[in-house]
Design a protein around this motif. Structure first.
Motif, PDB file in Angstrom:
ATOM      1  N   LEU A 140     -41.266 -95.374 -25.610  1.00  0.00           N
ATOM      2  CA  LEU A 140     -40.126 -95.986 -26.597  1.00  0.00           C
ATOM      3  C   LEU A 140     -41.009 -96.129 -28.022  1.00  0.00           C
ATOM      4  CD1 LEU A 140     -41.720 -99.139 -24.830  1.00  0.00           C
ATOM      5  CD2 LEU A 140     -39.282 -97.909 -24.777  1.00  0.00           C
ATOM      6  N   LEU A 141     -40.299 -96.088 -28.914  1.00  0.00           N
ATOM      7  CA  LEU A 141     -39.871 -95.926 -30.016  1.00  0.00           C
ATOM      8  C   LEU A 141     -40.369 -97.380 -31.118  1.00  0.00           C
ATOM      9  CD1 LEU A 141     -39.030 -92.391 -30.495  1.00  0.00           C
ATOM     10  CD2 LEU A 141     -41.601 -92.797 -30.757  1.00  0.00           C
ATOM     11  N   ALA A 142     -40.312 -96.714 -32.086  1.00  0.00           N
ATOM     12  CA  ALA A 142     -39.977 -97.474 -33.355  1.00  0.00           C
ATOM     13  C   ALA A 142     -39.745 -97.296 -34.562  1.00  0.00           C
ATOM     14  CB  ALA A 142     -41.310 -99.194 -33.414  1.00  0.00           C
ATOM     15  N   ILE A 143     -39.562 -97.671 -35.750  1.00  0.00           N
ATOM     16  CA  ILE A 143     -39.021 -96.620 -36.491  1.00  0.00           C
ATOM     17  C   ILE A 143     -39.317 -97.478 -37.842  1.00  0.00           C
ATOM     18  CG2 ILE A 143     -37.085 -95.600 -38.161  1.00  0.00           C
ATOM     19  CD1 ILE A 143     -37.857 -94.063 -35.730  1.00  0.00           C
ATOM     20  N   LEU A 144     -40.390 -96.559 -39.191  1.00  0.00           N
ATOM     21  CA  LEU A 144     -40.496 -98.113 -40.027  1.00  0.00           C
ATOM     22  C   LEU A 144     -39.812 -97.333 -41.411  1.00  0.00           C
ATOM     23  CD1 LEU A 144     -44.390 -98.070 -39.580  1.00  0.00           C
ATOM     24  CD2 LEU A 144     -42.410-100.239 -38.947  1.00  0.00           C
ATOM     25  N   ASP A 145     -39.576 -98.204 -42.301  1.00  0.00           N
ATOM     26  CA  ASP A 145     -38.484 -97.844 -43.901  1.00  0.00           C
ATOM     27  C   ASP A 145     -39.729 -97.285 -44.714  1.00  0.00           C
ATOM     28  OD1 ASP A 145     -36.773 -96.608 -45.090  1.00  0.00           O
ATOM     29  OD2 ASP A 145     -35.996 -98.157 -45.241  1.00  0.00           O
ATOM     30  N   GLU A 146     -39.397 -96.529 -45.551  1.00  0.00           N
ATOM     31  CA  GLU A 146     -40.603 -96.492 -46.896  1.00  0.00           C
ATOM     32  C   GLU A 146     -40.631 -98.270 -46.811  1.00  0.00           C
ATOM     33  OE1 GLU A 146     -37.913 -94.074 -49.318  1.00  0.00           O
ATOM     34  OE2 GLU A 146     -37.022 -94.951 -49.954  1.00  0.00           O
ATOM     35  N   LYS A 147     -41.880 -97.856 -47.668  1.00  0.00           N
ATOM     36  CA  LYS A 147     -42.589 -98.864 -47.682  1.00  0.00           C
ATOM     37  C   LYS A 147     -43.039 -99.730 -47.475  1.00  0.00           C
ATOM     38  CE  LYS A 147     -42.916 -97.408 -52.201  1.00  0.00           C
ATOM     39  NZ  LYS A 147     -43.677 -97.054 -52.998  1.00  0.00           N
ATOM     40  N   ASP A 148     -42.797 -99.840 -45.747  1.00  0.00           N
ATOM     41  CA  ASP A 148     -43.576 -99.946 -44.597  1.00  0.00           C
ATOM     42  C   ASP A 148     -44.917-100.179 -44.737  1.00  0.00           C
ATOM     43  OD1 ASP A 148     -40.628-102.090 -44.346  1.00  0.00           O
ATOM     44  OD2 ASP A 148     -40.092-100.735 -43.005  1.00  0.00           O
ATOM     45  N   SER A 149     -45.480-101.324 -43.545  1.00  0.00           N
ATOM     46  CA  SER A 149     -46.378-100.848 -43.398  1.00  0.00           C
ATOM     47  C   SER A 149     -47.207-101.423 -42.187  1.00  0.00           C
ATOM     48  CB  SER A 149     -47.872-100.628 -45.083  1.00  0.00           C
ATOM     49  OG  SER A 149     -47.726-102.182 -44.447  1.00  0.00           O
ATOM     50  N   ILE A 150     -48.170-100.613 -41.475  1.00  0.00           N
ATOM     51  CA  ILE A 150     -48.822-101.410 -40.249  1.00  0.00           C
ATOM     52  C   ILE A 150     -50.640-101.101 -40.617  1.00  0.00           C
ATOM     53  CG2 ILE A 150     -46.989-101.262 -38.443  1.00  0.00           C
ATOM     54  CD1 ILE A 150     -48.376 -98.396 -37.624  1.00  0.00           C
ATOM     55  N   TRP A 151     -51.134-101.725 -40.804  1.00  0.00           N
ATOM     56  CA  TRP A 151     -53.077-101.617 -41.231  1.00  0.00           C
ATOM     57  C   TRP A 151     -52.834-100.588 -42.551  1.00  0.00           C
ATOM     58  CZ3 TRP A 151     -57.765 -99.873 -38.151  1.00  0.00           C
ATOM     59  CH2 TRP A 151     -58.588-100.419 -38.823  1.00  0.00           C
ATOM     60  N   HIS A 152     -53.544 -99.941 -42.654  1.00  0.00           N
ATOM     61  CA  HIS A 152     -53.291 -98.621 -43.655  1.00  0.00           C
ATOM     62  C   HIS A 152     -52.482 -98.228 -43.310  1.00  0.00           C
ATOM     63  CE1 HIS A 152     -56.878-101.161 -45.053  1.00  0.00           C
ATOM     64  NE2 HIS A 152     -57.592-100.291 -43.904  1.00  0.00           N
ATOM     65  N   PHE A 153     -51.690 -97.553 -43.016  1.00  0.00           N
ATOM     66  CA  PHE A 153     -50.750 -96.980 -42.386  1.00  0.00           C
ATOM     67  C   PHE A 153     -49.106 -97.223 -43.219  1.00  0.00           C
ATOM     68  CE2 PHE A 153     -46.913 -94.887 -40.541  1.00  0.00           C
ATOM     69  CZ  PHE A 153     -46.864 -93.373 -40.989  1.00  0.00           C
ATOM     70  N   GLU A 154     -48.686 -97.270 -44.376  1.00  0.00           N
ATOM     71  CA  GLU A 154     -47.888 -97.552 -45.367  1.00  0.00           C
ATOM     72  C   GLU A 154     -46.847 -96.207 -45.517  1.00  0.00           C
ATOM     73  OE1 GLU A 154     -46.661 -98.863 -49.420  1.00  0.00           O
ATOM     74  OE2 GLU A 154     -49.001 -99.152 -48.575  1.00  0.00           O
ATOM     75  N   VAL A 155     -45.557 -96.442 -45.263  1.00  0.00           N
ATOM     76  CA  VAL A 155     -44.850 -94.787 -45.449  1.00  0.00           C
ATOM     77  C   VAL A 155     -44.237 -94.575 -46.924  1.00  0.00           C
ATOM     78  CG1 VAL A 155     -42.613 -94.228 -44.870  1.00  0.00           C
ATOM     79  CG2 VAL A 155     -43.881 -96.045 -42.555  1.00  0.00           C
ATOM     80  N   LYS A 156     -44.948 -94.187 -47.356  1.00  0.00           N
ATOM     81  CA  LYS A 156     -44.502 -93.075 -48.537  1.00  0.00           C
ATOM     82  C   LYS A 156     -42.822 -93.916 -48.506  1.00  0.00           C
ATOM     83  CE  LYS A 156     -48.860 -91.391 -48.997  1.00  0.00           C
ATOM     84  NZ  LYS A 156     -49.722 -89.359 -49.246  1.00  0.00           N
ATOM     85  N   GLU A 157     -42.255 -92.748 -50.647  1.00  0.00           N
ATOM     86  CA  GLU A 157     -41.109 -93.524 -50.341  1.00  0.00           C
ATOM     87  C   GLU A 157     -40.967 -91.615 -50.051  1.00  0.00           C
ATOM     88  OE1 GLU A 157     -38.196 -94.403 -54.387  1.00  0.00           O
ATOM     89  OE2 GLU A 157     -40.739 -93.758 -54.826  1.00  0.00           O
ATOM     90  N   GLY A 158     -39.478 -91.656 -50.077  1.00  0.00           N
ATOM     91  CA  GLY A 158     -38.554 -90.703 -49.810  1.00  0.00           C
ATOM     92  C   GLY A 158     -39.465 -90.125 -48.048  1.00  0.00           C
ATOM     93  N   TYR A 159     -39.383 -90.627 -47.331  1.00  0.00           N
ATOM     94  CA  TYR A 159     -40.287 -91.085 -45.828  1.00  0.00           C
ATOM     95  C   TYR A 159     -40.233 -91.435 -44.993  1.00  0.00           C
ATOM     96  CZ  TYR A 159     -43.810 -86.953 -47.362  1.00  0.00           C
ATOM     97  OH  TYR A 159     -43.872 -85.936 -47.651  1.00  0.00           O
ATOM     98  N   VAL A 160     -39.554 -91.366 -43.629  1.00  0.00           N
ATOM     99  CA  VAL A 160     -40.005 -92.089 -43.012  1.00  0.00           C
ATOM    100  C   VAL A 160     -40.620 -92.276 -41.192  1.00  0.00           C
ATOM    101  CG1 VAL A 160     -38.140 -92.633 -40.666  1.00  0.00           C
ATOM    102  CG2 VAL A 160     -36.956 -91.898 -42.762  1.00  0.00           C
ATOM    103  N   GLY A 161     -41.159 -93.391 -41.533  1.00  0.00           N
ATOM    104  CA  GLY A 161     -42.193 -93.560 -40.297  1.00  0.00           C
ATOM    105  C   GLY A 161     -41.625 -94.017 -38.627  1.00  0.00           C
ATOM    106  N   ILE A 162     -42.673 -93.588 -38.107  1.00  0.00           N
ATOM    107  CA  ILE A 162     -42.254 -93.925 -36.319  1.00  0.00           C
ATOM    108  C   ILE A 162     -43.870 -93.383 -35.702  1.00  0.00           C
ATOM    109  CG2 ILE A 162     -41.281 -92.095 -34.984  1.00  0.00           C
ATOM    110  CD1 ILE A 162     -39.946 -90.237 -36.508  1.00  0.00           C
ATOM    111  N   LEU A 163     -43.328 -94.066 -35.039  1.00  0.00           N
ATOM    112  CA  LEU A 163     -44.621 -94.926 -34.093  1.00  0.00           C
ATOM    113  C   LEU A 163     -44.167 -94.609 -32.321  1.00  0.00           C
ATOM    114  CD1 LEU A 163     -44.765 -98.850 -35.185  1.00  0.00           C
ATOM    115  CD2 LEU A 163     -45.884 -96.767 -36.594  1.00  0.00           C
ATOM    116  N   GLY A 164     -45.303 -94.301 -32.180  1.00  0.00           N
ATOM    117  CA  GLY A 164     -45.646 -94.187 -30.398  1.00  0.00           C
ATOM    118  C   GLY A 164     -46.321 -94.646 -29.598  1.00  0.00           C
ATOM    119  N   ILE A 165     -46.563 -94.652 -28.317  1.00  0.00           N
ATOM    120  CA  ILE A 165     -47.471 -95.265 -27.956  1.00  0.00           C
ATOM    121  C   ILE A 165     -48.559 -94.774 -27.508  1.00  0.00           C
ATOM    122  CG2 ILE A 165     -47.988 -96.600 -26.115  1.00  0.00           C
ATOM    123  CD1 ILE A 165     -45.281 -97.282 -25.799  1.00  0.00           C
ATOM    124  N   SER A 166     -50.150 -95.087 -27.702  1.00  0.00           N
ATOM    125  CA  SER A 166     -51.526 -94.374 -27.760  1.00  0.00           C
ATOM    126  C   SER A 166     -51.929 -94.267 -26.379  1.00  0.00           C
ATOM    127  CB  SER A 166     -52.599 -95.201 -28.649  1.00  0.00           C
ATOM    128  OG  SER A 166     -53.838 -94.333 -28.961  1.00  0.00           O
TER     129      SER A 166
END
Length: 350
Positions: free
Chosen positions: A161-187
């Motif tokens: 399972l995955l989730a995608i974060l777009d630039e400027k999206d954030s979770i806690w102190h993980f903020e996706v920078k401009e020009g990037y995509v954030g990808i989340l996976g289960i730990s």
């Protein structure tokens, strides 16, 4: 009978910004940084004053605003008007440095917070679980998709399972920078959460480099104890170039990360029931399990009464992205995320 005394610390304003170096902070300022670090969102001066009072520091909101003004001057926080203030990237790095000795070992204070805040329900398969995160440049995203699709078909990850974060999206102190995509996976730390909520004390004792040959587990070749470190051992192994997860996905042979987790032997049947439920919830990745730790794998006398699991690291999912040089912005056990918002890779990788 006795008289209860309540002691309060009354703090007055001091002009510290011009007198102190970056290595020194008044107690009030240190606690403000600590509160903001462990907060999910911005905090107002009134909220911060209440938190400080609960910690035995009696200051009014005006004094808090005074400190926030100078913290912003030094680039540690950003004020967001009436919403309050939040830490900047520099502020996060600074408080992590200041809390370095409190962050030694696993569970660290950050992991304890995430385990406590999780509300995942294994029976409903709903709620917040612990996730790993990686940032990849948008112009390299197309190269990432086939890597993730390949590794999602293996069993060396915690979940596909995955989730995608777009630039400027954030979770806690993980903020996706401009020009990037954030990808989340289960730990794989999710196992700790689930077992604890099921009344079983599951201890993560070590993480190591695990060898597979033709998709057959061969065992550990290196192990890093979770005691005495502030960085995830899995993160160290992946960033250090020790893994070959991309090769495992294509040939079935190579090196991946895996964690050793122990529990009381008498809870083995309960452990098997939990693992079966998790498998139905698309969470798996167990390489080994036993009701008794074999004698040749025991590290102390207490291990003779324990069972163990070897679970593949959730960060193996993102290891090929690091191994191919696309991105090294990997963070393990970064925050919590609702599992019902996570999807199969074919549905989110576009």
């Amino acid at each position: 009978m006795y008289t209860r005394h309540i002691f309060k610390v009354r703090v007055t304003k001091i002009s510290w910004v011009s007198k102190l170096s970056d290595n020194e902070f008044p107690m009030t300022v240190l606690e403000i940084l600590r509160i903001l670090y462990f907060s999910e969102g911005p905090k107002t001066s009134i909220e911060l004053a209440k938190f400080l009072k609960n910690r035995g520091i009696d200051v009014d909101p005006r004094t808090v605003r005074y400190h926030l003004f100078h913290l912003e001057e030094r680039g540690f926080i950003k004020r967001l008007g009436r919403k309050g203030a939040k830490l900047t990237e520099r502020g996060v790095n600074e408080i992590r440095r200041l809390l370095i000795y409190e962050r030694i070992g696993i569970p660290s204070i950050e992991i304890e917070k995430l385990i406590t805040d999780s509300d995942y329900d294994i029976n409903k398969n709903k709620g917040k679980i612990m996730v790993n995160a990686i940032m990849v440049p948008k112009d390299k995203y197309d190269a990432v998709v086939p890597l993730l699709l390949d590794i999602s078909k293996t069993n060396v990850i915690t979940s596909p399972l995955l989730a995608i974060l777009d630039e400027k999206d954030s979770i806690w102190h993980f903020e996706v920078k401009e020009g990037y995509v954030g990808i989340l996976g289960i730990s794989s730390r999710t196992y700790d959460i689930i077992f604890q909520k099921s009344g079983i004390c599951l201890q993560s004792t070590a993480t190591g480099l695990y060898h597979l040959e033709n998709n057959i587990p061969k065992g550990f070749v290196e192990i890093i104890s979770h005691l005495g470190t502030t960085i995830s051992p899995g993160e160290l192994l992946i960033r250090g170039g020790y893994t070959s997860v991309h090769k495992v996905a294509s040939t079935g042979s190579g090196y991946v990360t895996a964690a050793i987790k122990t529990f009381s032997s008498f809870r083995y049947d309960d452990t098997l029931r939990i693992l079966e439920k998790l498998k139905k919830n698309n969470i798996s990745g167990v390489a080994e399990h036993s009701s008794i730790i074999p004698e040749n794998k025991r590290v102390n006398v207490m291990d003779k009464n324990k069972g163990y699991l070897v679970v593949y690291g959730g960060a193996n999912y993102f290891a090929p992205i690091v191994e191919t040089g696309i991105s090294k912005k990997l963070e393990i056990a970064r925050d919590l995320y609702e599992i019902q918002k996570m999807k199969e890779p074919e549905k989110v990788l576009k």
